[in-house]
Motif scaffolding. Structure first.
Motif, short mmCIF file in Angstrom:
data_model
loop_
_atom_site.label_atom_id
_atom_site.label_comp_id
_atom_site.label_asym_id
_atom_site.label_seq_id
_atom_site.Cartn_x
_atom_site.Cartn_y
_atom_site.Cartn_z
N GLY A 1 0.59 -1.02 0.03
CA GLY A 1 0.30 0.00 -0.01
C GLY A 1 0.81 1.33 -0.05
O GLY A 1 1.36 1.39 1.04
N ALA A 2 0.96 1.97 -0.94
CA ALA A 2 1.77 3.27 -1.33
C ALA A 2 0.87 4.57 -1.12
O ALA A 2 1.00 5.40 -1.90
CB ALA A 2 2.48 3.29 -2.50
N GLY B 1 1.73 4.24 4.47
CA GLY B 1 2.57 3.29 4.01
C GLY B 1 3.87 3.90 3.38
O GLY B 1 4.85 3.58 3.82
N TRP C 1 4.70 -2.04 -2.06
CA TRP C 1 3.75 -2.52 -3.32
C TRP C 1 2.64 -1.29 -3.54
O TRP C 1 2.06 -0.86 -2.73
CB TRP C 1 3.32 -3.73 -3.05
CG TRP C 1 2.01 -4.18 -4.16
CD1 TRP C 1 2.34 -4.92 -5.18
CD2 TRP C 1 0.59 -3.82 -4.12
NE1 TRP C 1 0.95 -5.21 -5.92
CE2 TRP C 1 0.05 -4.44 -5.25
CE3 TRP C 1 -0.10 -3.09 -3.06
CZ2 TRP C 1 -1.24 -4.31 -5.31
CZ3 TRP C 1 -1.52 -3.30 -3.35
CH2 TRP C 1 -1.96 -3.81 -4.52
N ARG D 1 -0.79 -0.51 -6.32
CA ARG D 1 -1.58 -1.14 -7.29
C ARG D 1 -1.41 -0.27 -8.57
O ARG D 1 -1.63 -1.00 -9.54
CB ARG D 1 -2.77 -1.37 -6.85
CG ARG D 1 -3.54 0.09 -6.48
CD ARG D 1 -4.94 -0.52 -6.12
NE ARG D 1 -5.62 0.63 -5.44
CZ ARG D 1 -6.92 0.88 -5.12
NH1 ARG D 1 -7.96 -0.32 -5.14
NH2 ARG D 1 -7.40 1.99 -4.82
N ARG E 1 1.19 10.80 -2.58
CA ARG E 1 0.40 11.16 -1.54
C ARG E 1 1.03 11.95 -0.34
O ARG E 1 0.61 12.36 0.48
CB ARG E 1 -0.29 9.98 -0.92
CG ARG E 1 -1.39 8.92 -1.58
CD ARG E 1 -2.52 9.56 -1.60
NE ARG E 1 -3.47 8.77 -2.17
CZ ARG E 1 -4.65 8.74 -2.12
NH1 ARG E 1 -5.20 9.25 -1.09
NH2 ARG E 1 -5.44 8.24 -2.90
N MET F 1 -9.08 0.09 5.99
CA MET F 1 -9.36 -1.34 6.86
C MET F 1 -10.43 -2.26 5.89
O MET F 1 -10.08 -3.32 5.88
CB MET F 1 -10.01 -0.85 7.99
CG MET F 1 -10.74 -2.01 8.87
SD MET F 1 -9.30 -2.91 9.52
CE MET F 1 -9.86 -4.70 9.24
N ALA G 1 -10.26 -2.59 2.79
CA ALA G 1 -9.58 -3.32 1.96
C ALA G 1 -8.61 -4.16 2.14
O ALA G 1 -8.07 -5.02 1.33
CB ALA G 1 -8.58 -2.18 0.82
N MET H 1 -7.06 -7.66 0.06
CA MET H 1 -5.51 -7.63 -0.05
C MET H 1 -4.83 -8.94 0.13
O MET H 1 -4.24 -9.30 -0.58
CB MET H 1 -5.19 -6.32 0.71
CG MET H 1 -3.75 -6.11 0.36
SD MET H 1 -3.38 -5.22 -1.00
CE MET H 1 -2.55 -6.59 -1.73
N CYS I 1 -1.39 -1.73 9.54
CA CYS I 1 -1.04 -0.39 9.72
C CYS I 1 -2.28 0.45 9.36
O CYS I 1 -2.54 1.74 9.10
CB CYS I 1 -0.02 0.27 8.90
SG CYS I 1 1.69 -0.61 8.98
N SER J 1 0.01 9.89 14.83
CA SER J 1 1.02 9.99 13.91
C SER J 1 0.17 10.54 12.60
O SER J 1 -0.57 9.74 12.05
CB SER J 1 1.92 9.12 13.69
OG SER J 1 1.13 7.86 12.86
N PHE J 2 0.63 11.76 11.97
CA PHE J 2 0.26 11.94 10.84
C PHE J 2 1.32 11.69 9.83
O PHE J 2 2.56 11.77 10.09
CB PHE J 2 0.07 13.39 10.69
CG PHE J 2 -1.22 14.04 11.36
CD1 PHE J 2 -2.52 13.31 11.10
CD2 PHE J 2 -1.21 14.89 12.28
CE1 PHE J 2 -3.67 13.75 11.89
CE2 PHE J 2 -2.28 15.42 12.99
CZ PHE J 2 -3.49 14.71 12.75
N ALA J 3 0.96 10.83 8.57
CA ALA J 3 1.95 10.52 7.73
C ALA J 3 2.85 11.81 7.34
O ALA J 3 4.16 11.38 7.30
CB ALA J 3 1.14 9.78 6.47
#
Ligand SMILES: NC(=O)C1=CN([C@@H]2O[C@H](COP(=O)(O)OP(=O)(O)OC[C@H]3O[C@@H](n4cnc5c(N)ncnc54)[C@H](O)[C@@H]3O)[C@@H](O)[C@H]2O)C=CC1
Ligand SMILES: O=C(CO)COP(=O)(O)O
Length: 319
Positions: free
Chosen positions: A6-7, A11, A28, A30, A46, A77, A79, A83, A99, A131-133
């Motif tokens: 999941g990018a 991720g 990975w 998609r 992102r 969640m 997905a 996955m 995650c 946490s914010f990405a």
């Protein structure tokens, strides 16, 4: 090597922090355009403006990523189960670290149970907390919870993922950690709606506190330890998400309160979680009035004003 599936924002942020400390990471995606952006331009769609480190490479081939012993599962969640069904490599002895924050609507279970059911040969764990990405990707200090039922494996994952700016605490209480992370998103929607409707900071504090009571009530009923809810994965993430406009769940609530449209391409986990916990609460006889109202407001069945009137006029009770 660590594999990340999941990018999206989270991720990629985790992949960046791991690659920065010298761990090779294969991620990975998609979408071939995302792979191209990561590998050739060293950009993450992102996480605009963040330069990706060397050692982080992307692929659309799941088999290349599932070679790693530790796999971070960073898809939304709902997905997760689909996955996992796409992975046909043997996963015995591997660690699958969810995650994502939420509850699977089909089974009303959290990520570790979804993993255990789909891949019983692997060890499930969950990485959650405030946490914010974008903060992680910028190398800002962050502390998270790593929950794994097998403490020895949990300690190995904790050491593998921790770094100079990302500090992981450990617990074996997967139920408490994942329910805290799931439910705080629902309460964040309620808080956003409260502020968007102009009801003030005092009302928000009340929603956070009574929301925390709902989080604890459901989690303890499902076997969690109460103290886990008071940690990073519960109270910590509740505090962050209910008070920052960087949160998509909070912003979704703000839009509801203001009567404004919201970009439905954004991942807002709290909407499906509100539906799942409302069903779970009804099934188990656990009272979750704020979550139930968030579910009704999110689906358009009730207005924010009606929801607040309902919550204020419930029978008086002890705290
Ligand atoms: N963004 C953040 O700051 C944080 C996010 N999280 C959690 O991480 C999880 C993922 O969120 P984000 O990365 O922020 O979302 P995102 O929307 O940025 O990315 C989601 C990724 O999952 C992929 N995806 C979506 N549906 C899929 C499917 N059916 N099959 C395969 N891939 C699929 C998308 O292509 C995208 O790459 C959520 O559960 C979220 O609560 C947790 C902590 C922080
Ligand atoms: O989980 C998060 C912070 O810990 C991210 O929050 P949002 O999904 O609401 O953006």
């Amino acid at each position: 090597m660590i594999g990340v599936i999941g990018a999206g924002a989270f991720g990629t942020a985790l992949a960046i922090t791991l690659a920065r400390k010298g761990t090779p990471v294969r991620i990975w995606a998609r979408d071939p355009a995302t792979v191209e952006a990561i590998n050739t331009r060293k950009e993450a769609p992102r996480l605009p403006g963040v330069r990706l480190p060397e050692g982080l490479t992307a692929t659309t081939d799941l088999a290349e990523v599932t070679q790693a012993q530790t796999l971070l599962l960073a898809v939304p969640m709902q997905a997760l189960s689909g996955m996992l069904a796409q992975i046909d490599a043997p996963l015995a002895g591997k660690r699958l670290v969810a995650c994502c924050k939420g509850i699977d609507l089909a089974t009303l279970t959290g990520p570790t149970a979804v993993i255990a059911s789909a891949k019983p040969e692997a060890t499930p764990a969950v990485l959650t907390g405030p946490s914010f990405a974008d903060d992680i990707a910028r190398g800002l200090p962050t502390a998270l919870t790593l929950a794994c039922g097998d403490d020895a494996t949990g300690a190995e994952i904790q050491a593998e993922l921790s770094g100079t700016t990302l500090r992981l605490y450990r617990t074996t209480d997967t139920t408490g950690a994942e329910l805290g992370g799931a439910l705080k998103n629902v309460i964040a929607i309620a808080c956003g709606a409260c502020i968007g409707e102009g009801l003030g900071d005092s009302a928000r504090a009340a929603l956070m506190t009574r929301g925390f009571a709902e989080m604890t009530r459901l989690a303890v009923r499902l076997g969690a330890q109460q103290q886990t809810l008071g940690g990073l994965s519960g109270l910590g993430d509740l505090a962050l998400t209910c008070s920052s406009e960087l949160s998509r769940n909070y912003r979704f609530g703000l839009a509801l309160g203001r009567g404004e449209p919201f970009d439905n391409a954004l991942t807002v986990e709290g909407v499906k979680t509100a539906e799942a916990v409302t069903r779970l609460g009804a099934k188990l006889g656990v009272d979750l009035p704020i979550c139930a109202m968030v579910n009704e407001v999110s689906t358009g069945d009730t207005s924010v004003a009606e929801a607040i009137t309902y919550l204020l006029n419930r029978p008086l009770k002890e705290e």
